[in-house]
Design a protein around this motif. Structure first.
Motif, PDB file in Angstrom:
ATOM      1  N   VAL A   1      24.472  16.157 -57.508  1.00  0.00           N
ATOM      2  CA  VAL A   1      24.748  16.767 -56.204  1.00  0.00           C
ATOM      3  C   VAL A   1      24.408  15.811 -55.061  1.00  0.00           C
ATOM      4  CG1 VAL A   1      24.563  19.184 -56.899  1.00  0.00           C
ATOM      5  CG2 VAL A   1      22.491  17.922 -56.311  1.00  0.00           C
ATOM      6  N   GLY A   2      24.253  14.526 -55.372  1.00  0.00           N
ATOM      7  CA  GLY A   2      24.017  13.542 -54.325  1.00  0.00           C
ATOM      8  C   GLY A   2      22.592  13.481 -53.815  1.00  0.00           C
ATOM      9  N   LEU A   3      21.617  13.925 -54.632  1.00  0.00           N
ATOM     10  CA  LEU A   3      20.216  13.854 -54.254  1.00  0.00           C
ATOM     11  C   LEU A   3      19.503  12.815 -55.107  1.00  0.00           C
ATOM     12  CD1 LEU A   3      19.347  17.664 -54.004  1.00  0.00           C
ATOM     13  CD2 LEU A   3      19.937  16.126 -52.128  1.00  0.00           C
ATOM     14  N   ALA A   4      18.312  12.451 -54.680  1.00  0.00           N
ATOM     15  CA  ALA A   4      17.451  11.634 -55.522  1.00  0.00           C
ATOM     16  C   ALA A   4      17.039  12.464 -56.734  1.00  0.00           C
ATOM     17  CB  ALA A   4      16.222  11.191 -54.735  1.00  0.00           C
ATOM     18  N   PRO A   5      16.561  11.809 -57.799  1.00  0.00           N
ATOM     19  CA  PRO A   5      16.100  12.571 -58.966  1.00  0.00           C
ATOM     20  C   PRO A   5      15.087  13.634 -58.564  1.00  0.00           C
ATOM     21  CG  PRO A   5      16.214  10.249 -59.501  1.00  0.00           C
ATOM     22  CD  PRO A   5      16.462  10.351 -58.021  1.00  0.00           C
ATOM     23  N   ARG A   6      15.208  14.822 -59.129  1.00  0.00           N
ATOM     24  CA  ARG A   6      14.328  15.921 -58.795  1.00  0.00           C
ATOM     25  C   ARG A   6      12.963  15.726 -59.461  1.00  0.00           C
ATOM     26  NH1 ARG A   6      15.159  16.857 -54.918  1.00  0.00           N
ATOM     27  NH2 ARG A   6      14.327  18.969 -54.924  1.00  0.00           N
ATOM     28  N   PRO A   7      11.899  16.322 -58.920  1.00  0.00           N
ATOM     29  CA  PRO A   7      10.562  16.120 -59.493  1.00  0.00           C
ATOM     30  C   PRO A   7      10.454  16.526 -60.958  1.00  0.00           C
ATOM     31  CG  PRO A   7      10.411  17.092 -57.303  1.00  0.00           C
ATOM     32  CD  PRO A   7      11.859  17.095 -57.669  1.00  0.00           C
TER      33      PRO A   7
ATOM     34  N   THR B   1      19.871   7.644 -47.990  1.00  0.00           N
ATOM     35  CA  THR B   1      19.107   8.304 -46.927  1.00  0.00           C
ATOM     36  C   THR B   1      18.696   9.708 -47.347  1.00  0.00           C
ATOM     37  OG1 THR B   1      20.242   6.998 -45.237  1.00  0.00           O
ATOM     38  CG2 THR B   1      19.152   9.009 -44.500  1.00  0.00           C
ATOM     39  N   LYS B   2      19.572  10.397 -48.061  1.00  0.00           N
ATOM     40  CA  LYS B   2      19.187  11.702 -48.614  1.00  0.00           C
ATOM     41  C   LYS B   2      17.968  11.553 -49.522  1.00  0.00           C
ATOM     42  CE  LYS B   2      23.239  14.719 -48.708  1.00  0.00           C
ATOM     43  NZ  LYS B   2      24.135  15.498 -49.586  1.00  0.00           N
ATOM     44  N   GLY B   3      17.962  10.489 -50.327  1.00  0.00           N
ATOM     45  CA  GLY B   3      16.837  10.255 -51.209  1.00  0.00           C
ATOM     46  C   GLY B   3      15.546  10.037 -50.434  1.00  0.00           C
ATOM     47  N   ILE B   4      15.628   9.308 -49.329  1.00  0.00           N
ATOM     48  CA  ILE B   4      14.451   9.084 -48.492  1.00  0.00           C
ATOM     49  C   ILE B   4      13.949  10.412 -47.923  1.00  0.00           C
ATOM     50  CG2 ILE B   4      13.660   8.048 -46.321  1.00  0.00           C
ATOM     51  CD1 ILE B   4      15.548   5.701 -46.929  1.00  0.00           C
ATOM     52  N   LEU B   5      14.873  11.259 -47.507  1.00  0.00           N
ATOM     53  CA  LEU B   5      14.484  12.567 -46.988  1.00  0.00           C
ATOM     54  C   LEU B   5      13.763  13.404 -48.038  1.00  0.00           C
ATOM     55  CD1 LEU B   5      17.648  13.370 -44.874  1.00  0.00           C
ATOM     56  CD2 LEU B   5      15.305  13.611 -44.039  1.00  0.00           C
ATOM     57  N   ARG B   6      14.195  13.255 -49.297  1.00  0.00           N
ATOM     58  CA  ARG B   6      13.599  14.063 -50.351  1.00  0.00           C
ATOM     59  C   ARG B   6      12.257  13.520 -50.827  1.00  0.00           C
ATOM     60  NH1 ARG B   6      14.315  18.579 -50.016  1.00  0.00           N
ATOM     61  NH2 ARG B   6      13.355  18.781 -52.069  1.00  0.00           N
ATOM     62  N   THR B   7      12.090  12.209 -50.813  1.00  0.00           N
ATOM     63  CA  THR B   7      10.902  11.624 -51.430  1.00  0.00           C
ATOM     64  C   THR B   7       9.901  11.058 -50.431  1.00  0.00           C
ATOM     65  OG1 THR B   7      11.984   9.458 -51.671  1.00  0.00           O
ATOM     66  CG2 THR B   7      12.233  11.015 -53.492  1.00  0.00           C
ATOM     67  N   GLY B   8      10.311  10.831 -49.200  1.00  0.00           N
ATOM     68  CA  GLY B   8       9.414  10.236 -48.216  1.00  0.00           C
ATOM     69  C   GLY B   8       8.548  11.265 -47.520  1.00  0.00           C
TER      70      GLY B   8
END
Length: 426
Positions: free
Chosen positions: A86-92, A170-177
């Motif tokens: 879905v275009g996100l970084a890997p989920r926890p 950038t989506k990944g940064i939003l999710r993990t940062g």
């Protein structure tokens, strides 16, 4: 790890229909397939995803979309959908054997980074710090601005995967940062800007559905960030794409994009929104409204202060661009005497390195000449557009060339030069 009751079985998750729906963020189809193929009720989906049951049902019937990245992440977690789908970084909850490389790999998988994207690994894989501050935002904005320059010389077929990968990163940064509320707003605004760039490349490359989805996501993200100018530009993009199929709806959408313009709106943003409104009105056949909108766009450029900072995403708007748009509008309205001077003046500054744009704009000049009865000149200009468009990874010049050649063949098929052009492009 205990799975939630809504976790999708891998057999369902890996079907082509489910993968396509997830990639397109078509969660109505996702919910429907979850019920039909996995026996997961809408009530259970609603409870796990934090969505009202009636909203789940409406989505499943094709009414509405989920566009907030927080809600997309919640759905992904509830259904146990891997982030890259879905275009996100890997989920926890995703098992990761090497946490140093999985986030990057997930971003690249999500974007399908191949071709040009694969040749630009340093561009596509920023090593962002976990704690995001103003300096990191400035760096990301500079990267986005540099990547935007690719659009000057390459078509969307070449750039889409590059821009999409940057957007997903950038989506990944939003999710993990981690970041402050102020930095969050800056990140969301940047994400909205990147979504528009990716949407434009998708549109240029012939991926209309992806473009619409990205423009819609851009608008909702910009509104979440309080970035009104970007939200209005997303509307203008949606209007531009809607024009060929529903001219009146496009004009209405474009009008909404201009409603909140003020004197504090940067000059190039004002000009951009007004010129796109002019185009929507031209497609709808409103000559008077087109003239007024073009005049307002020109006045915006005239009012620009040399010291006034302009957003990078609108800084390219100047007199040459306005001349091109005016020429296109008057060609669309079948007013060649007004169109030709604008187009010839605007095109005078384009060299052949900008092959896509020059080919595209030449097709309007060719059409204007054809409308004026200057058939031989129309053929010569159209032939030049054909030469420039050869090998350009963009759907738009090809479509315009087909339109112009078809019209010439219909109206002037007996003219030898037209017959030769038709044979060349067949």
């Amino acid at each position: 790890m205990i799975q939630p009751p809504t976790a999708l079985p891998s057999a369902v998750l890996e079907t082509a229909q489910m993968r396509h729906a997830l990639a397109a963020h078509d969660f109505g189809t996702v919910f429907r397939l979850a019920r039909e193929e996995a026996g997961i009720s809408y009530q259970r989906i609603a409870a796990e995803c934090g969505i009202k049951p009636e909203r789940v049902g409406s989505l499943a019937r094709g009414r509405g979309r989920v566009e907030s990245y927080e809600k997309i992440a919640t759905i992904a977690d509830a259904l146990r959908v891997p982030g890259h789908m879905v275009g996100l970084a890997p989920r926890p909850w995703e098992a990761a054997t090497d946490t140093a490389v999985v986030p990057r790999r997930g971003v690249l998988q999500a974007a399908g980074a191949v071709g040009l994207a694969a040749s630009l690994p340093d561009i596509l894989a920023p090593a962002g710090p976990r704690r995001i501050g103003p300096e990191a935002i400035a760096h990301l904005r500079e990267r986005t601005a540099r990547l935007r320059r690719l659009d000057d010389i390459l078509g969307g077929g070449d750039t889409y995967r590059v821009y999409s990968a940057e957007y997903q990163a950038t989506k990944g940064i939003l999710r993990t940062g981690t970041y402050s509320d102020a930095v969050l707003r800056e990140l969301l605004a940047l994400l909205a800007e990147q979504a528009q760039q990716a949407g434009w490349a998708a549109f240029d490359g012939g991926r209309e559905r992806e473009a619409v989805a990205l423009y819609r996501e851009s608008r909702s993200t910009a509104e979440e960030a309080g970035a009104g100018d970007l939200a209005r530009n997303a509307l203008a993009f949606l209007a531009y794409q809607a024009g060929p199929t529903d001219a009146q709806a496009a004009a209405t959408i474009a009008a909404h994009s201009c409603e909140a313009i003020t004197e504090q709106t940067p000059a190039t943003v004002r000009a951009l929104l007004w010129e796109r409104y002019a185009w929507a009105l031209a497609v709808a056949g409103d000559a008077s409204g087109t003239d007024q909108a073009l005049h307002t766009a020109g006045a915006a450029l005239d009012s620009a202060d040399a010291d006034e900072p302009q957003p990078d995403w609108s800084a390219w708007v100047g007199r040459a661009e306005l001349d091109i748009m005016a020429g296109r509008c008057w060609t669309e309205l079948r007013r060649p005497l007004r169109a030709v001077p604008h187009l010839t003046r605007g095109l005078s500054g384009f060299d052949d390195a900008h092959a896509r744009d020059k080919a595209l704009y030449l097709t309007w000049l060719a059409e204007a000449y054809a409308t004026a009865g200057e058939v031989e000149e129309a053929v010569a200009v159209a032939a030049r557009a054909v030469d420039l468009a050869d090998g350009v990874a963009s759907a738009r010049p090809r479509r315009r060339i087909e339109h112009v050649v078809s019209r010439l063949a219909l109206d002037h098929g007996s003219v030898p030069a037209v017959a030769e052009l038709v044979g060349r492009t067949a």
